[in-house]
Design an enzyme around this catalytic site. Structure first.
Site, PDB file in Angstrom:
ATOM      1  N   HIS A  38      -4.783   0.898 -13.790  1.00  0.00           N
ATOM      2  CA  HIS A  38      -4.582   1.183 -12.367  1.00  0.00           C
ATOM      3  C   HIS A  38      -3.134   1.066 -11.907  1.00  0.00           C
ATOM      4  O   HIS A  38      -2.719   1.771 -10.988  1.00  0.00           O
ATOM      5  CB  HIS A  38      -5.445   0.219 -11.546  1.00  0.00           C
ATOM      6  CG  HIS A  38      -5.358   0.408 -10.068  1.00  0.00           C
ATOM      7  ND1 HIS A  38      -5.814   1.545  -9.428  1.00  0.00           N
ATOM      8  CD2 HIS A  38      -4.853  -0.396  -9.079  1.00  0.00           C
ATOM      9  CE1 HIS A  38      -5.598   1.439  -8.125  1.00  0.00           C
ATOM     10  NE2 HIS A  38      -5.016   0.268  -7.884  1.00  0.00           N
ATOM     11  N   GLY A  87      -3.249  -1.970  -1.365  1.00  0.00           N
ATOM     12  CA  GLY A  87      -3.986  -3.101  -0.829  1.00  0.00           C
ATOM     13  C   GLY A  87      -5.317  -2.614  -0.239  1.00  0.00           C
ATOM     14  O   GLY A  87      -6.244  -2.375  -0.985  1.00  0.00           O
ATOM     15  N   ASP A 108      -8.615   3.360 -15.377  1.00  0.00           N
ATOM     16  CA  ASP A 108      -8.439   2.642 -14.118  1.00  0.00           C
ATOM     17  C   ASP A 108      -9.777   2.012 -13.722  1.00  0.00           C
ATOM     18  O   ASP A 108     -10.736   2.722 -13.420  1.00  0.00           O
ATOM     19  CB  ASP A 108      -7.958   3.631 -13.054  1.00  0.00           C
ATOM     20  CG  ASP A 108      -7.548   2.971 -11.743  1.00  0.00           C
ATOM     21  OD1 ASP A 108      -8.050   1.869 -11.449  1.00  0.00           O
ATOM     22  OD2 ASP A 108      -6.743   3.565 -11.006  1.00  0.00           O
ATOM     23  N   SER A 133      -3.439   3.913  -4.867  1.00  0.00           N
ATOM     24  CA  SER A 133      -4.559   3.031  -4.593  1.00  0.00           C
ATOM     25  C   SER A 133      -4.926   3.143  -3.099  1.00  0.00           C
ATOM     26  O   SER A 133      -5.174   4.248  -2.619  1.00  0.00           O
ATOM     27  CB  SER A 133      -4.205   1.593  -4.999  1.00  0.00           C
ATOM     28  OG  SER A 133      -5.325   0.760  -4.998  1.00  0.00           O
ATOM     29  N   TRP A 134      -4.942   2.025  -2.342  1.00  0.00           N
ATOM     30  CA  TRP A 134      -5.149   2.140  -0.904  1.00  0.00           C
ATOM     31  C   TRP A 134      -4.104   3.059  -0.282  1.00  0.00           C
ATOM     32  O   TRP A 134      -4.376   3.759   0.703  1.00  0.00           O
ATOM     33  CB  TRP A 134      -5.124   0.781  -0.226  1.00  0.00           C
ATOM     34  CG  TRP A 134      -4.822   0.880   1.240  1.00  0.00           C
ATOM     35  CD1 TRP A 134      -3.633   0.605   1.865  1.00  0.00           C
ATOM     36  CD2 TRP A 134      -5.702   1.345   2.279  1.00  0.00           C
ATOM     37  NE1 TRP A 134      -3.718   0.859   3.226  1.00  0.00           N
ATOM     38  CE2 TRP A 134      -4.987   1.319   3.499  1.00  0.00           C
ATOM     39  CE3 TRP A 134      -7.030   1.781   2.289  1.00  0.00           C
ATOM     40  CZ2 TRP A 134      -5.540   1.703   4.703  1.00  0.00           C
ATOM     41  CZ3 TRP A 134      -7.591   2.165   3.493  1.00  0.00           C
ATOM     42  CH2 TRP A 134      -6.861   2.121   4.685  1.00  0.00           C
TER      43      TRP A 134
END
Length: 326
Positions: A302, A43, A274, A115-116
Site C-alpha cells: 500500500h 488517513g 495492497d 489512499s484516503w
C-alpha cells in the site's frame, strides 16, 4: 526506477481560516511560476510530511501541501480529548480545497492523492472538474462498505495478517465481532479518558502501519507509537469510516464518468498486494474511467514509498509536467 527528488523547504507557509473555527496549514514549495499541483494526504488524519514534496519536479511545479482539518499543523487538533469532529467531513474538506485554491489564486491544478487522498481527490474532482488539470491517484479507496469490511471488519485482510489482526481485536475488548469493530473503536476513541482512547488509538494505527507494506516495516510501526499521532490518526479516520464518508455506497465510482466528460487525464498507481486498499477498487475505477492509465506495481503493498510505486508516481508527475506545459 525513479526515486525522490531532492529535499526542499517551503518558500511560503500560512494558516488559512476555512470556517467552523478551523485553521488549515498550507505550504508552497518548488517554482512559484510552475504548474500548480496539490498533494492530498492520506488517513484521513495522516498529515503531510517533507517526503510528500519530493514526488514533484521542483523546477516545473508549484507544489501545494496542506494538513486537513484536525491533524498535522492544522488547528484545533484532534488529539485534544474535547476535540469536536462534527464539522470534519468529506464535503467540508472538498470545500477547504476550494478555499485554498482561491486563496492562492490558482485557476486549475493537478490533484495528487493516495489512499484516503485518492478518495478526497476523487470527491474534489467530481465536484469541481473544471478546476482539475490531471489526477495522479495511488492505492485507490472509495469508502464502499465492502472496502471497510475487508480491512476493519474481518472481511479478508485478517486472513492474510492474522497475527496483527489479533492485536486489533484484543484492543477492541469483549462482546464485539465482525461488523462491529468500527463502531466499538468509535466508542473507545471518543471516550475522554486517555486510559481508554490512548490504547485504542495505538492499536488502530498499528494495525494499519503493520500491514501497509508488502513486507512488515518495523521502523514504520515504531513511528506510529507516539500517542498524539496515533490518537489523532485513529480518531479522524474512524470518524470518517463510522459515518461512511457522508456518501452513498459506491458514489465515487458511480460519479467517475464526469472525469471522462471533462477530458481529465489520469494515472492510477496500485500495488498488486495492497492489503489496506485492495486492487479490485483500482480496477473498478479504471473500468469507470478508462481514459486513466492503470499502472500496477507487481511486488508492492500500500505504501507510496515502496520502490515500484514511487517510481510510477514520479514518472506520472514528470509526464504531466511535460504534457501540461504544452
Amino acid at each position: 526506477m525513479r526515486g525522490f527528488y531532492p529535499a526542499i523547504e517551503p518558500y511560503a507557509t500560512r494558516m488559512l481560516e476555512v470556517g467552523d473555527g478551523q485553521s488549515v496549514y498550507v505550504e508552497e514549495c518548488g517554482n512559484p511560476e510552475g504548474i500548480p499541483a496539490v498533494f492530498v494526504h492520506g488517513g484521513p488524519g495522516g498529515g503531510c510530511s517533507p517526503a510528500h514534496r519530493r514526488v514533484f519536479d521542483p523546477e516545473r511545479y508549484r507544489i501545494i501541501l496542506f494538513d486537513q482539518r484536525g491533524c498535522g499543523r492544522s488547528l484545533p487538533h484532534a488529539w485534544e480529548p474535547e476535540a469536536d469532529l462534527s464539522t470534519n467531513t468529506t464535503w467540508n474538506l472538498v470545500a477547504d480545497m476550494e478555499t485554498i485554491r482561491e486563496a492562492l489564486d490558482v485557476d486549475r491544478w493537478l490533484v495528487f492523492g493516495g489512499s484516503w487522498g485518492s478518495t478526497l481527490g476523487l470527491a474534489y474532482a467530481e465536484t469541481h472538474p473544471e478546476r482539475v488539470l490531471a489526477l495522479v491517484l495511488r492505492g485507490i479507496f472509495t469508502l464502499r462498505k465492502r472496502e471497510l469490511d475487508w480491512y476493519y471488519e474481518a472481511g479478508g485482510a485478517d486472513m492474510v495478517w492474522p497475527d496483527e489482526w489479533e492485536a486489533y481485536v484484543a484492543a477492541a475488548g469483549e462482546g464485539v465481532g465482525p461488523g462491529g469493530y468500527i463502531e466499538r473503536y468509535h466508542e473507545l476513541l471518543t471516550d475522554p479518558d486517555p486510559a481508554v482512547h490512548g490504547p485504542a488509538g495505538i492499536a488502530w494505527t498499528t494495525w494499519e502501519a503493520a500491514t501497509s507494506t508488502l513486507l512488515r516495516g518495523q521502523e514504520h510501526v515504531a513511528e506510529v507509537q507516539d500517542p498524539a499521532y496515533a490518537v489523532t490518526f485513529a480518531r479522524i479516520e474512524n470518524h470518517f469510516f463510522f459515518h461512511h464518508g457522508w456518501m452513498e455506497d459506491g458514489q465515487l465510482l458511480d460519479g467517475a464518468g464526469v472525469l471522462a466528460e471533462h477530458g481529465i487525464p489520469g494515472v492510477i498507481a496500485q500495488g498488486r498486494y495492497d492489503m489496506c486498499c485492495p486492487i479490485g477498487t483500482a480496477w473498478a475505477l479504471h473500468r469507470a474511467w478508462p481514459e486513466a492509465e492503470l499502472r500496477i506495481s507487481p511486488t508492492a503493498g500500500h505504501s507510496f514509498a515502496e520502490p515500484e510505486t514511487l517510481s510510477t508516481l514520479i514518472e506520472a508527475t514528470d509526464l504531466f509536467a511535460e504534457e501540461l506545459a504544452r
